[in-house]
Design a protein around this motif. Structure first.
Motif, mmCIF file in Angstrom:
data_model
loop_
_atom_site.group_PDB
_atom_site.id
_atom_site.type_symbol
_atom_site.label_atom_id
_atom_site.label_comp_id
_atom_site.label_asym_id
_atom_site.label_seq_id
_atom_site.Cartn_x
_atom_site.Cartn_y
_atom_site.Cartn_z
ATOM 1 N N TRP A 59 0.766 -1.108 0.016
ATOM 2 C CA TRP A 59 0.027 -0.030 0.050
ATOM 3 C C TRP A 59 0.735 1.420 0.146
ATOM 4 C CZ3 TRP A 59 0.286 3.796 3.714
ATOM 5 C CH2 TRP A 59 0.763 3.488 5.183
ATOM 6 N N VAL A 60 2.236 1.022 0.630
ATOM 7 C CA VAL A 60 2.804 2.339 0.537
ATOM 8 C C VAL A 60 3.542 2.499 -0.932
ATOM 9 C CG1 VAL A 60 5.110 3.253 1.869
ATOM 10 C CG2 VAL A 60 3.461 2.117 3.393
ATOM 11 N N THR A 61 3.966 1.382 -1.535
ATOM 12 C CA THR A 61 4.543 1.635 -2.801
ATOM 13 C C THR A 61 3.048 2.110 -3.546
ATOM 14 O OG1 THR A 61 5.886 -0.370 -2.385
ATOM 15 C CG2 THR A 61 5.339 0.309 -4.714
ATOM 16 N N GLY A 62 2.256 1.590 -3.514
ATOM 17 C CA GLY A 62 1.073 2.091 -4.528
ATOM 18 C C GLY A 62 0.646 3.764 -4.175
ATOM 19 N N ALA A 63 0.854 4.115 -2.718
ATOM 20 C CA ALA A 63 0.780 5.560 -2.350
ATOM 21 C C ALA A 63 1.965 6.455 -3.103
ATOM 22 C CB ALA A 63 0.668 5.651 -1.199
ATOM 23 N N PHE A 64 2.950 5.717 -3.179
ATOM 24 C CA PHE A 64 4.249 6.411 -3.801
ATOM 25 C C PHE A 64 3.798 6.407 -5.252
ATOM 26 C CE2 PHE A 64 9.132 5.896 -4.242
ATOM 27 C CZ PHE A 64 9.111 7.224 -4.596
ATOM 28 N N ALA A 65 3.434 5.540 -5.933
ATOM 29 C CA ALA A 65 2.774 5.723 -7.355
ATOM 30 C C ALA A 65 1.873 6.746 -7.613
ATOM 31 C CB ALA A 65 2.444 4.392 -7.859
ATOM 32 N N LEU A 66 0.866 6.829 -6.690
ATOM 33 C CA LEU A 66 -0.395 7.814 -6.996
ATOM 34 C C LEU A 66 0.414 9.199 -6.600
ATOM 35 C CD1 LEU A 66 -3.353 6.331 -5.120
ATOM 36 C CD2 LEU A 66 -3.062 6.641 -7.574
ATOM 37 N N ALA A 67 1.130 9.365 -5.635
ATOM 38 C CA ALA A 67 1.755 10.701 -5.226
ATOM 39 C C ALA A 67 2.511 11.201 -6.416
ATOM 40 C CB ALA A 67 2.550 10.557 -4.000
ATOM 41 N N VAL A 68 3.350 10.342 -6.923
ATOM 42 C CA VAL A 68 4.549 11.043 -7.969
ATOM 43 C C VAL A 68 3.686 11.169 -9.585
ATOM 44 C CG1 VAL A 68 6.652 10.350 -6.759
ATOM 45 C CG2 VAL A 68 5.452 8.690 -8.530
ATOM 46 N N PHE A 69 2.836 10.131 -9.692
ATOM 47 C CA PHE A 69 2.163 10.258 -11.090
ATOM 48 C C PHE A 69 1.300 11.314 -10.990
ATOM 49 C CE2 PHE A 69 4.355 6.239 -11.448
ATOM 50 C CZ PHE A 69 4.999 6.494 -12.879
ATOM 51 N N GLY A 70 0.347 11.438 -9.867
ATOM 52 C CA GLY A 70 -0.609 12.388 -9.775
ATOM 53 C C GLY A 70 -0.024 13.704 -9.927
ATOM 54 N N GLY A 71 1.055 13.938 -9.084
ATOM 55 C CA GLY A 71 1.736 15.168 -8.852
ATOM 56 C C GLY A 71 2.157 15.389 -10.276
ATOM 57 N N ALA A 72 3.069 14.593 -11.125
ATOM 58 C CA ALA A 72 3.430 15.019 -12.392
ATOM 59 C C ALA A 72 2.424 15.242 -13.470
ATOM 60 C CB ALA A 72 4.330 13.670 -12.779
#
Length: 145
Positions: A59-72
């Motif tokens: 879930w942390v890896t998924g949150a990391f993905a959402l964070a960076v791709f959502g931000g980009a």
């Protein structure tokens, strides 16, 4: 009747949007580097750091993905002056808070990296919140539509 009035943003808007986009692209690179870390890369790390990488929940890896791709993509939306940048930046902030909550409070990162290692997670949370505010500010000033 919809109000599609768009006002030309000031020059600093472009600077902030482009710098934020580059910042988030660096996050994407960090994410890809972590996700595609090889066994050899892991073996090269000190034992304490290696266990941090190995023990990261999905879930942390998924949150990391959402964070960076959502931000980009959210920052790309700012560059394109699109209204959809705001919900993406909000999603990114929520994911950043989830990911950094794990890093700050649930993992042993502070033991491994010391107090100085906590600066980056806090800075990422603050910058993500500022980007959400920036998107609201741009909307309020009709710079994005």
């Amino acid at each position: 009747m919809t109000d599609n009035l768009t006002i030309k943003p000031p020059k600093w808007y472009w600077a902030v949007s482009i710098i934020a986009f580059i910042w988030n692209l660096m996050g994407v690179i960090a994410y890809l580097g972590q996700v595609y870390m090889t066994e050899e890369d892991l073996r090269a790390l000190p034992e304490a750091e290696r266990s941090l990488y190995i023990d990261v929940p999905a879930w942390v890896t998924g949150a990391f993905a959402l964070a960076v791709f959502g931000g980009a993509f959210g920052c790309l939306g700012l560059i394109l002056k699109k209204q959809w940048s705001k919900p993406l930046l909000i999603l990114s902030l929520i994911a950043v808070i989830a990911q950094m909550s794990y890093n700050l409070f649930m993992s042993r990162a502070s033991e491994v990296y010391g107090p100085g290692g906590m600066i980056m997670p806090i800075m990422v949370i603050i910058l993500s919140a500022l980007l959400v505010w920036f998107a609201y500010y741009a909307t309020k000033n009709h710079w994005i539509s």
